[in-house]
Design a protein around this motif. Structure first.
Motif, PDB file in Angstrom:
ATOM      1  N   LEU A  50       0.810  -1.217   0.000  1.00  0.00           N
ATOM      2  CA  LEU A  50       0.000   0.000   0.000  1.00  0.00           C
ATOM      3  C   LEU A  50       0.845   1.270   0.000  1.00  0.00           C
ATOM      4  N   VAL A  51       1.988   1.233   0.629  1.00  0.00           N
ATOM      5  CA  VAL A  51       2.825   2.433   0.771  1.00  0.00           C
ATOM      6  C   VAL A  51       3.652   2.707  -0.486  1.00  0.00           C
ATOM      7  N   THR A  52       4.063   1.677  -1.194  1.00  0.00           N
ATOM      8  CA  THR A  52       4.912   1.845  -2.369  1.00  0.00           C
ATOM      9  C   THR A  52       4.029   2.054  -3.603  1.00  0.00           C
ATOM     10  N   PRO A  53       4.117   3.227  -4.257  1.00  0.00           N
ATOM     11  CA  PRO A  53       3.221   3.504  -5.393  1.00  0.00           C
ATOM     12  C   PRO A  53       3.312   2.474  -6.522  1.00  0.00           C
ATOM     13  N   PHE A  54       4.526   2.029  -6.863  1.00  0.00           N
ATOM     14  CA  PHE A  54       4.667   1.046  -7.939  1.00  0.00           C
ATOM     15  C   PHE A  54       3.964  -0.263  -7.573  1.00  0.00           C
ATOM     16  N   LEU A  55       4.203  -0.754  -6.372  1.00  0.00           N
ATOM     17  CA  LEU A  55       3.575  -2.005  -5.937  1.00  0.00           C
ATOM     18  C   LEU A  55       2.067  -1.848  -5.804  1.00  0.00           C
ATOM     19  N   ARG A  56       1.624  -0.664  -5.357  1.00  0.00           N
ATOM     20  CA  ARG A  56       0.192  -0.400  -5.220  1.00  0.00           C
ATOM     21  C   ARG A  56      -0.488  -0.463  -6.587  1.00  0.00           C
ATOM     22  N   ARG A  57       0.109   0.182  -7.616  1.00  0.00           N
ATOM     23  CA  ARG A  57      -0.467   0.134  -8.964  1.00  0.00           C
ATOM     24  C   ARG A  57      -0.453  -1.283  -9.514  1.00  0.00           C
ATOM     25  N   LEU A  58       0.633  -2.009  -9.266  1.00  0.00           N
ATOM     26  CA  LEU A  58       0.746  -3.382  -9.747  1.00  0.00           C
ATOM     27  C   LEU A  58      -0.318  -4.278  -9.095  1.00  0.00           C
ATOM     28  N   ALA A  59      -0.463  -4.179  -7.787  1.00  0.00           N
ATOM     29  CA  ALA A  59      -1.440  -5.006  -7.074  1.00  0.00           C
ATOM     30  C   ALA A  59      -2.865  -4.626  -7.455  1.00  0.00           C
ATOM     31  N   PHE A  60      -3.137  -3.325  -7.575  1.00  0.00           N
ATOM     32  CA  PHE A  60      -4.481  -2.894  -7.939  1.00  0.00           C
ATOM     33  C   PHE A  60      -4.804  -3.324  -9.362  1.00  0.00           C
ATOM     34  N   GLY A  61      -3.824  -3.249 -10.266  1.00  0.00           N
ATOM     35  CA  GLY A  61      -4.042  -3.696 -11.640  1.00  0.00           C
ATOM     36  C   GLY A  61      -4.332  -5.181 -11.709  1.00  0.00           C
ATOM     37  N   ALA A  62      -3.612  -5.976 -10.936  1.00  0.00           N
ATOM     38  CA  ALA A  62      -3.846  -7.422 -10.914  1.00  0.00           C
ATOM     39  C   ALA A  62      -5.219  -7.733 -10.322  1.00  0.00           C
ATOM     40  N   TRP A  63      -5.588  -7.014  -9.264  1.00  0.00           N
ATOM     41  CA  TRP A  63      -6.905  -7.224  -8.648  1.00  0.00           C
ATOM     42  C   TRP A  63      -8.007  -6.834  -9.622  1.00  0.00           C
ATOM     43  N   LEU A  64      -7.845  -5.698 -10.300  1.00  0.00           N
ATOM     44  CA  LEU A  64      -8.848  -5.230 -11.248  1.00  0.00           C
ATOM     45  C   LEU A  64      -8.982  -6.188 -12.425  1.00  0.00           C
ATOM     46  N   ALA A  65      -7.869  -6.712 -12.920  1.00  0.00           N
ATOM     47  CA  ALA A  65      -7.917  -7.682 -14.015  1.00  0.00           C
ATOM     48  C   ALA A  65      -8.654  -8.945 -13.585  1.00  0.00           C
TER      49      ALA A  65
END
Length: 167
Positions: A98-113
Motif C-alpha cells: 500500500l505504501v509503495t506507489p509502484f507495488l500499489r499500482r501493480l497489485a491494484f491492476g492485478a486485482w482489477l484484471a
C-alpha cells in the motif's frame, strides 16, 4: 465476503506462527528489531500522510495555480501505515504494497484484471447491456448518420424511424 472474514479471524494466528518461524530463522533480536522498525515507520506514515499531501498541494498551488490532493494515495499511505504498525509479516507485506506507489499500482491492476475476468465469465461475454438477451446477434443495429434519424413522435423519443428525405 466469507473468505475475508475468515482471514480476519485467523490473521492473528497466522501472524503469530510466522513471527515464531521468523524468530527461529533469523533470531529473536532481529525479529524484535523488525517489529519495532516497521511499527515506528507505520506510526510515522500515519501521522504524516495527510499533512504531507496538503503541503505538496499548497506548493503546487503556489507554483502552477493548481493544487490537487491525491486522496487515494493519502488513504493508501494511512492504511499502509496502520498495516505496518501491526506486528507480523503478513500485515507488513500488505502495508509495504500500500505504501509503495509502484507495488500499489501493480497489485491494484492485478486485482482489477481478476475482477474484470470474473465479471466476463459470469456474464458469458462482453455484452450485458440493457438490451442484451445473451444470444449473439439478438440486438437491434441501426446504421446511418445521426441527422438521418428522427423521432417518430416528439413525445415518444424511444421509437425512431429512418428519414428518407435526404436520399
Amino acid at each position: 465476503m466469507r473468505k475475508l472474514s475468515g482471514l480476519i479471524l485467523f490473521l492473528p494466528l497466522i501472524e503469530l506462527v510466522l513471527l515464531i518461524a521468523m524468530g527461529a530463522a533469523v533470531g529473536f533480536l532481529a525479529t524484535l528489531l523488525w517489529i519495532l522498525a516497521t511499527g515506528i515507520w507505520g506510526a510515522w506514515l500515519m501521522r504524516t500522510a495527510g499533512p504531507n499531501a496538503m503541503a505538496r498541494a499548497q506548493r503546487d498551488m503556489a507554483r502552477t495555480g493548481r493544487g490537487e490532493v491525491d486522496g487515494l494515495g493519502v488513504a493508501a499511505n494511512f492504511l499502509g501505515g496502520l498495516m505496518l504498525l501491526l506486528p507480523g509479516p503478513v500485515t507488513d507485506l500488505f502495508g509495504l504494497v500500500l505504501v509503495t506507489p509502484f507495488l500499489r499500482r501493480l497489485a491494484f491492476g492485478a486485482w482489477l484484471a481478476g475482477r474484470l475476468q470474473q465479471v466476463v465469465v459470469e456474464r458469458g461475454g462482453m455484452g450485458g447491456g440493457p438490451f442484451d438477451t445473451g444470444r449473439p446477434g439478438s440486438g437491434n443495429v441501426y446504421e446511418g448518420e445521426a441527422e438521418d434519424v428522427t423521432p417518430r413522435d416528439p413525445r415518444d423519443r424511444d421509437r425512431i424511424e429512418h428519414d428518407d428525405r435526404r436520399r
